[in-house]
Scaffold this motif. Structure first.
Motif, PDB file in Angstrom:
ATOM      1  N   LEU A 378       0.831  -1.202   0.000  1.00 41.46           N
ATOM      2  CA  LEU A 378       0.000   0.000   0.000  1.00 41.46           C
ATOM      3  C   LEU A 378       0.871   1.260   0.000  1.00 41.46           C
ATOM      4  CD1 LEU A 378      -2.722   1.460   0.218  1.00 41.46           C
ATOM      5  CD2 LEU A 378      -2.605   1.141   2.704  1.00 41.46           C
ATOM      6  N   ILE A 379       1.918   1.261   0.806  1.00 40.43           N
ATOM      7  CA  ILE A 379       2.815   2.425   0.874  1.00 40.43           C
ATOM      8  C   ILE A 379       3.446   2.689  -0.493  1.00 40.43           C
ATOM      9  CG2 ILE A 379       5.001   3.258   1.836  1.00 40.43           C
ATOM     10  CD1 ILE A 379       4.202   1.697   4.423  1.00 40.43           C
ATOM     11  N   ALA A 380       3.993   1.651  -1.083  1.00 41.89           N
ATOM     12  CA  ALA A 380       4.655   1.826  -2.378  1.00 41.89           C
ATOM     13  C   ALA A 380       3.677   2.325  -3.433  1.00 41.89           C
ATOM     14  CB  ALA A 380       5.290   0.505  -2.810  1.00 41.89           C
ATOM     15  N   ARG A 381       2.487   1.729  -3.470  1.00 38.91           N
ATOM     16  CA  ARG A 381       1.502   2.112  -4.489  1.00 38.91           C
ATOM     17  C   ARG A 381       1.050   3.560  -4.309  1.00 38.91           C
ATOM     18  NH1 ARG A 381      -3.913   2.210  -4.351  1.00 38.91           N
ATOM     19  NH2 ARG A 381      -4.047   0.935  -2.461  1.00 38.91           N
ATOM     20  N   ARG A 382       0.725   3.933  -3.058  1.00 37.33           N
ATOM     21  CA  ARG A 382       0.192   5.282  -2.841  1.00 37.33           C
ATOM     22  C   ARG A 382       1.258   6.365  -3.040  1.00 37.33           C
ATOM     23  NH1 ARG A 382      -2.805   7.728  -3.265  1.00 37.33           N
ATOM     24  NH2 ARG A 382      -3.678   8.692  -1.407  1.00 37.33           N
ATOM     25  N   LEU A 383       2.490   6.120  -2.574  1.00 32.97           N
ATOM     26  CA  LEU A 383       3.533   7.119  -2.785  1.00 32.97           C
ATOM     27  C   LEU A 383       3.838   7.286  -4.273  1.00 32.97           C
ATOM     28  CD1 LEU A 383       6.070   6.435   0.144  1.00 32.97           C
ATOM     29  CD2 LEU A 383       4.457   8.340  -0.079  1.00 32.97           C
ATOM     30  N   MET A 384       3.832   6.192  -5.008  1.00 33.34           N
ATOM     31  CA  MET A 384       4.088   6.298  -6.442  1.00 33.34           C
ATOM     32  C   MET A 384       2.944   7.014  -7.147  1.00 33.34           C
ATOM     33  SD  MET A 384       7.083   5.265  -6.975  1.00 33.34           S
ATOM     34  CE  MET A 384       7.146   5.126  -8.758  1.00 33.34           C
ATOM     35  N   GLU A 385       1.717   6.827  -6.674  1.00 33.03           N
ATOM     36  CA  GLU A 385       0.581   7.548  -7.253  1.00 33.03           C
ATOM     37  C   GLU A 385       0.701   9.050  -7.000  1.00 33.03           C
ATOM     38  OE1 GLU A 385      -2.809   3.982  -6.835  1.00 33.03           O
ATOM     39  OE2 GLU A 385      -2.788   5.707  -5.447  1.00 33.03           O
ATOM     40  N   VAL A 686       3.635  19.665  -1.204  1.00 32.91           N
ATOM     41  CA  VAL A 686       3.898  18.291  -0.768  1.00 32.91           C
ATOM     42  C   VAL A 686       2.585  17.609  -0.448  1.00 32.91           C
ATOM     43  CG1 VAL A 686       4.917  16.894   1.063  1.00 32.91           C
ATOM     44  CG2 VAL A 686       6.218  18.798   0.090  1.00 32.91           C
ATOM     45  N   ARG A 687       2.357  16.436  -1.069  1.00 35.22           N
ATOM     46  CA  ARG A 687       1.106  15.704  -0.865  1.00 35.22           C
ATOM     47  C   ARG A 687       1.318  14.356  -0.173  1.00 35.22           C
ATOM     48  NH1 ARG A 687      -0.976  19.200  -0.187  1.00 35.22           N
ATOM     49  NH2 ARG A 687      -2.781  17.899   0.256  1.00 35.22           N
ATOM     50  N   GLY A 688       2.517  13.799  -0.291  1.00 32.04           N
ATOM     51  CA  GLY A 688       2.775  12.503   0.317  1.00 32.04           C
ATOM     52  C   GLY A 688       4.069  12.539   1.134  1.00 32.04           C
ATOM     53  N   ASP A 714      -2.232  13.983   1.380  1.00 26.34           N
ATOM     54  CA  ASP A 714      -2.990  12.905   0.738  1.00 26.34           C
ATOM     55  C   ASP A 714      -2.585  11.546   1.297  1.00 26.34           C
ATOM     56  OD1 ASP A 714      -4.213  14.786  -0.830  1.00 26.34           O
ATOM     57  OD2 ASP A 714      -2.943  14.438  -2.580  1.00 26.34           O
ATOM     58  N   PHE A 715      -1.308  11.402   1.640  1.00 27.63           N
ATOM     59  CA  PHE A 715      -0.854  10.109   2.148  1.00 27.63           C
ATOM     60  C   PHE A 715       0.337  10.329   3.083  1.00 27.63           C
ATOM     61  CE2 PHE A 715       1.503   6.071   2.003  1.00 27.63           C
ATOM     62  CZ  PHE A 715       0.467   5.194   2.322  1.00 27.63           C
ATOM     63  N   LEU A 716       0.279   9.678   4.236  1.00 20.89           N
ATOM     64  CA  LEU A 716       1.352   9.772   5.224  1.00 20.89           C
ATOM     65  C   LEU A 716       1.641   8.396   5.810  1.00 20.89           C
ATOM     66  CD1 LEU A 716       3.270  11.316   7.188  1.00 20.89           C
ATOM     67  CD2 LEU A 716       1.281  11.630   8.701  1.00 20.89           C
ATOM     68  N   VAL A 717       2.898   8.002   5.768  1.00 23.84           N
ATOM     69  CA  VAL A 717       3.327   6.785   6.447  1.00 23.84           C
ATOM     70  C   VAL A 717       4.242   7.188   7.595  1.00 23.84           C
ATOM     71  CG1 VAL A 717       5.207   6.462   4.764  1.00 23.84           C
ATOM     72  CG2 VAL A 717       4.563   4.584   6.258  1.00 23.84           C
ATOM     73  N   VAL A 718       3.959   6.653   8.768  1.00 25.05           N
ATOM     74  CA  VAL A 718       4.761   6.922   9.970  1.00 25.05           C
ATOM     75  C   VAL A 718       5.387   5.615  10.422  1.00 25.05           C
ATOM     76  CG1 VAL A 718       4.702   7.583  12.407  1.00 25.05           C
ATOM     77  CG2 VAL A 718       3.425   8.915  10.719  1.00 25.05           C
TER      78      VAL A 718
END
Length: 976
Positions: A378-385, A686-688, A714-718
């Protein structure tokens, strides 16, 4: 090219030759019999003696026969030429056995006192066992009743087990310089005393534990933490590592109870930088890793928790925690609704929430558990989007100065090669960014030019904008020792911290007036003729412009600006100008200003015009804050530099890293921490974000703006070890390993690269940060195949000229200073710039600065100046220290420190709950009336989420270093 400093040839000292147990020994004149015997491989038993303390000859256990009428104490008696010494004989053994029997007779019975058997370093009982003496079998009368003291949360005092050897007194005075322990009473009732015979827990003791490490009996012992018994060392596993807190990087040994899977206790170990010393955090603050609040499984935000935003009342700002809205409206506030009582002391509701920890019951329902593959995919897909939609500028990463060099290197490499952006930064932006900017501009290097231990060679030291007794306690012990040996200490700071008590000259200037003060000092240095003209001519540039600028700052004008009288300014200038060797050590009181770069420019100029750089006992040392902020910066975890400070906007550096990393790189400088937060508020910004080990919700200024920025992503991974305030805004949360659960290297404030070693297994599914970063890199198409941190370190070294010759396997137990031409035989470079500076022309660039007022000044509504900072017992946003039993017990609540008159003028009393407010919000906390504060100034530590100091601070930044103005904003404090 910086070279190793070659020591000068020692002058031959006179020697004496003695015969010890039939062996001829030649030693320098003045060497004690004890030291000479040890040099010959002969052990003499001791109780009161330790090589780190001055010998006193109190216990008489070390007596030897020198042929005189009486036996001599080997620890204090010097060798004489032709002396014959016998260290063991029947008579000597009887003497020692009798002494041991006398001492043991007065000890608590082992069977009745577990401390007498569980401590691993009871030298008296070891001697008793060797001589066959037992407390239970002796016929000698014994006494008791001197009492015990359990008032300290982690140290027990048993006066009946004390033999008055004074090792604890000398450890406290001679090593740590705290001067807490002495003696009280007469005759048999004599006992060690804390301050004026106060209970240890209510004395001025700072719980560094040096006395426990020194004690040869069971008089001072560690208490078990989290129920883990303290057993003899031989029953525990010893793991040598380094401390995970401040930039001093103390060497220590963790003693691990494998049966319980936890650390039993920690001790300092010998290393050039720390010399076996620790502070309260290093010795007792490690149990955070065993907290039941550790993250142990990946978490994904549930659909019902969107639209995204803060999840708890504390972080929303509409309830507990005092983080109120933009209008400064007070809610229920403070400790009272966060599980604490009205008096501010922690209560018991909400499980482990007392002290203001995240309420997991309130936040976790908004997430669901996931597998690692699901979360990483999910992280890889959303950051690449996000990257595909918004381009490289839409992605940003915050790394961590608590992670290893290898993890910092991989993280910045991921952001740069995987997403084509230099939007990567870490907490150096919040501590010494302005210092680094000024140092690069002035001397061509962002690292310190000498070590804190080099203070031993200084005649004069300026400590400015720093409270090392709280922030760098072990380094401060070296400063205090130097002063006792004759080094003059000038302390410059708005607060009269405990450092002021050890200073020869205390300069209490008004906040934000450092440029005016140091310009005036340079004005006087020039007027008095203390400029090193030869050094200036050969090794500096722009002196004439500097001299013209400081000519406008005579002491009388500076006195009006700074509040420091003109004579004190003249005194500081004379002391500095007349010094043969002098060093400046500074902290965030210099750097955390909108004029922070100018402040550091002044310090560089002051050292340069007097030639106080490039020799032992001279130089520039910004005391680094976190354990690896130096290493993380070295490794490229900053937006304008590749590893080793090679500019991203320099073609040669870009070409070098493109070749090494096999991809095209962005030639534009990235955004800093504060700029990224600002950018996240813009639709095309910055969105992700990928956030590794950072908690900007509490650490960044103007929390209201941070809250909006995190909510807007839009997307944040911690990725962290605990559920932080920032994690409430995350789409995915990844459980990382703590410092204690992985291997890696760390670089301290001295430029010492050291090995941190795995102490215990990680809980649940938590994984090392470097492995997680690598898995994400693979999922976005990067061909990474690192098998261990050592492989990453090898790649780093190949790209970092400063680290040349270092290897994972040659760091050893003490680490190595960089630069280092021969790490197999040398500790490394202590003093840099002995021949030239690292600038393009080899000269120190003198940059004059004009004093400018702070961006937000007091007025009738907000008449006080707020200063923020750390406490000795806590660390940054408290995620580690407030989960440590000892540290939380010693300092459990948030307080505002205020001058007595300011409190009286407002009708406020010590210990009262008050409200502190600024133009950005309000918090509620306890009032501490303090003579350490200047009139018109208040101090609030920033560790407490329930009274978040950064709700009050402004987000104005230094235009060069891009560091926020944490040290100056206008506030008011009043009754609730």
């Amino acid at each position: 090219m910086t070279t190793l400093q070659e020591p000068s040839a020692p002058t031959a000292a006179p020697t004496v030759t003695a015969t010890i147990d039939g062996r001829e020994v030649t030693v320098p004149d003045g060497t004690t019999i004890f030291d000479a015997a040890r040099q010959a491989g002969i052990d003499i038993p001791v109780l009161c003696h330790d090589e780190r303390y001055d010998p006193v000859g109190v216990c008489r256990m070390c007596v030897v026969d020198t042929g005189g009428r009486v036996f001599a104490a080997a620890c204090v008696r010097p060798c004489e030429d032709g002396m014959t010494v016998t260290t063991t004989s029947a008579e000597l053994e009887r003497n020692r056995a009798t002494l041991t029997e006398l001492l043991v007779s007065d000890q608590p019975v082992r069977a009745e006192d577990p401390k007498q058997t569980t401590t691993g370093d009871n030298l008296l009982l070891a001697l008793a066992d060797g001589f066959g003496v037992a407390r239970e079998s002796t016929e000698l009368p014994c006494g008791s009743g001197r009492g015990t003291d359990s008032s300290n949360p982690v140290i027990d005092v048993d006066h009946d087990a004390c033999i008055l050897c004074d090792r604890c007194v000398r450890a406290c005075d001679d090593i740590q310089g705290n001067d807490v322990i002495g003696r009280s009473g007469k005759g048999y009732s004599t006992r060690i005393a804390f301050d004026l015979n106060d209970p240890m827990g209510s004395s001025s003791c700072v719980t560094c534990g040096e006395c426990v490490q020194a004690c040869p009996t069971g008089a001072l012992t560690n208490k078990p933490i989290r129920g883990i018994p303290i057993r003899p060392r031989e029953e525990l596993d010893a793991v040598d590592s380094v401390c995970p807190y401040c930039g001093v990087g103390c060497a220590l040994t963790y003693y691990v109870d494998r049966e319980h899977g936890a650390i039993a206790f920690a001790e300092g170990r010998d290393q050039p930088g720390s010399q076996s010393r620790l502070c309260v955090k290093g010795r007792y603050g490690w149990d955070y890793s065993a907290s039941p609040q550790r993250l142990t499984v990946p978490l994904i935000r549930v659909d019902a928790a969107y639209p995204k935003g803060p999840l708890s009342a504390d972080v929303r700002g509409d309830g507990a925690g005092g983080t109120h809205n933009d209008r400064g409206r007070a809610g229920d506030g403070g400790n009272r609704s966060g599980g604490g009582r009205k008096d501010g002391r922690p209560g018991k509701d909400r499980g482990r929430k007392p002290g203001g920890l995240v309420d997991y019951d309130e936040v976790l329902p908004h997430f669901r558990e996931a597998t690692w593959d699901e979360a990483l995919d999910l992280i890889a897909r959303r950051l690449m989007e996000v990257h595909a939609t918004g381009g490289p500028g839409a992605i940003a990463g915050f790394g961590s100065a608590k992670c290893s060099n290898e993890e910092a290197y991989l993280f910045q490499k991921l952001i740069r090669t995987g997403f084509g952006t230099n939007n990567v930064d870490h907490c150096t932006r919040l501590c010494h960014a302005s210092s680094v900017a000024a140092l690069f501009e002035g001397v061509g290097s962002g690292a310190v030019s000498t070590t804190y231990g080099d203070v031993v060679n200084a005649d004069v030291v300026i400590i400015t904008g720093s409270n090392p007794t709280a922030n760098h306690p072990v380094a401060s012990s070296f400063f205090k020792q130097a002063r006792r040996r004759g080094t003059k200490i000038v302390y410059v700071d708005p607060r009269a911290s405990t450092v002021a008590e050890h200073a020869d000259v205390f300069v209490q200037l008004k906040p934000g007036t450092d440029v005016a003060f140091y310009n005036a000092v340079m004005h006087e240095v020039i007027r008095l003729g203390h400029v090193d003209r030869e050094f200036v001519a050969a090794r500096t540039s722009n002196y004439d412009e500097l001299a013209r600028t400081v000519a406008d700052y005579p002491p009388e004008r500076a006195a009006q600006i700074t509040g420091v009288d003109a004579d004190t300014i003249r005194l500081v200038a004379r002391l500095w100008g007349e010094a043969g060797a002098a060093v400046v050590y500074w902290g965030m009181g210099i750097s955390q200003h909108t004029t922070g770069t100018d402040n550091a420019r002044c310090l560089i100029a002051l050292c340069s015009i007097t030639g106080q750089v490039g020799r032992p006992g001279t130089g520039l040392h910004p005391l680094r804050g976190q354990n690896n902020v130096q290493g993380a910066s070295d490794a490229g975890l900053v937006p304008m530099f590749y590893p080793d400070y090679q500019g991203v906007d320099r073609e040669a550096a870009q070409a070098r890293f493109e070749e090494a990393w096999g991809t095209a790189l962005n030639p534009n400088r990235g955004l800093t921490v504060t700029e990224i937060i600002k950018s996240a508020l813009q639709p095309d910004g910055v969105r992700g974000m990928y956030m590794l080990g950072e908690n900007p919700f509490l650490s960044d200024p103007n929390i209201n703006k941070v809250r909006k920025a995190l909510s807007a992503l839009d997307f944040l991974v911690v990725q962290d070890i605990f559920l932080t305030e920032t994690a409430e805004f995350a789409d995915v949360i990844l459980p990382a390993t703590s410092y204690l659960e992985k291997d890696g290297t760390y670089t301290n404030t001295d430029r010492r690269v050291q090995l941190g070693r795995k102490v215990m297994d990680a809980p649940g599914q938590a994984r090392p940060d470097w492995e997680i970063v690598q898995d994400i890199a693979r999922r976005i198409g990067l061909d990474w195949n690192y098998g261990a941190p050592s492989e990453v370190f090898d790649e780093m070294v190949a790209l970092m000229p400063s680290y040349t010759n270092l290897a994972y396997d040659n760091l050893g137990l003490s680490g190595k200073l960089y630069p280092n031409a021969d790490p197999e035989h040398s500790d490394g470079t202590v003093v840099m710039f002995d021949e030239h500076f690292n600038t393009d022309d080899g000269l120190a660039h003198l940059v004059p600065a004009q004093w400018l007022p702070a961006k937000e000044l007091p007025d009738a509504e907000y008449p006080l100046v707020l200063n923020t900072g750390r406490l000795l017992e806590h660390w940054h946003t408290g995620s580690m220290t407030r989960r440590s039993f000892a540290l939380d017990a010693i300092s459990p609540v948030a307080e505002v420190y205020m001058h007595p008159k300011d409190a009286a003028d407002r009708g406020l009393a010590h210990g009262q709950m008050v409200q502190a407010r600024s133009r950005r919000g309000a918090i509620e906390l306890l009032l501490r009336v303090s003579h350490r504060e200047q009139l018109g100034n208040v101090f609030i530590p920033f560790h407490f989420r329930e009274a978040a100091a950064n709700l009050l601070t402004i987000d104005e930044i230094d235009p060069v270093g891009k560091i926020p103005e944490f040290k100056f904003c206008a506030v008011q404090v009043g009754a609730l």
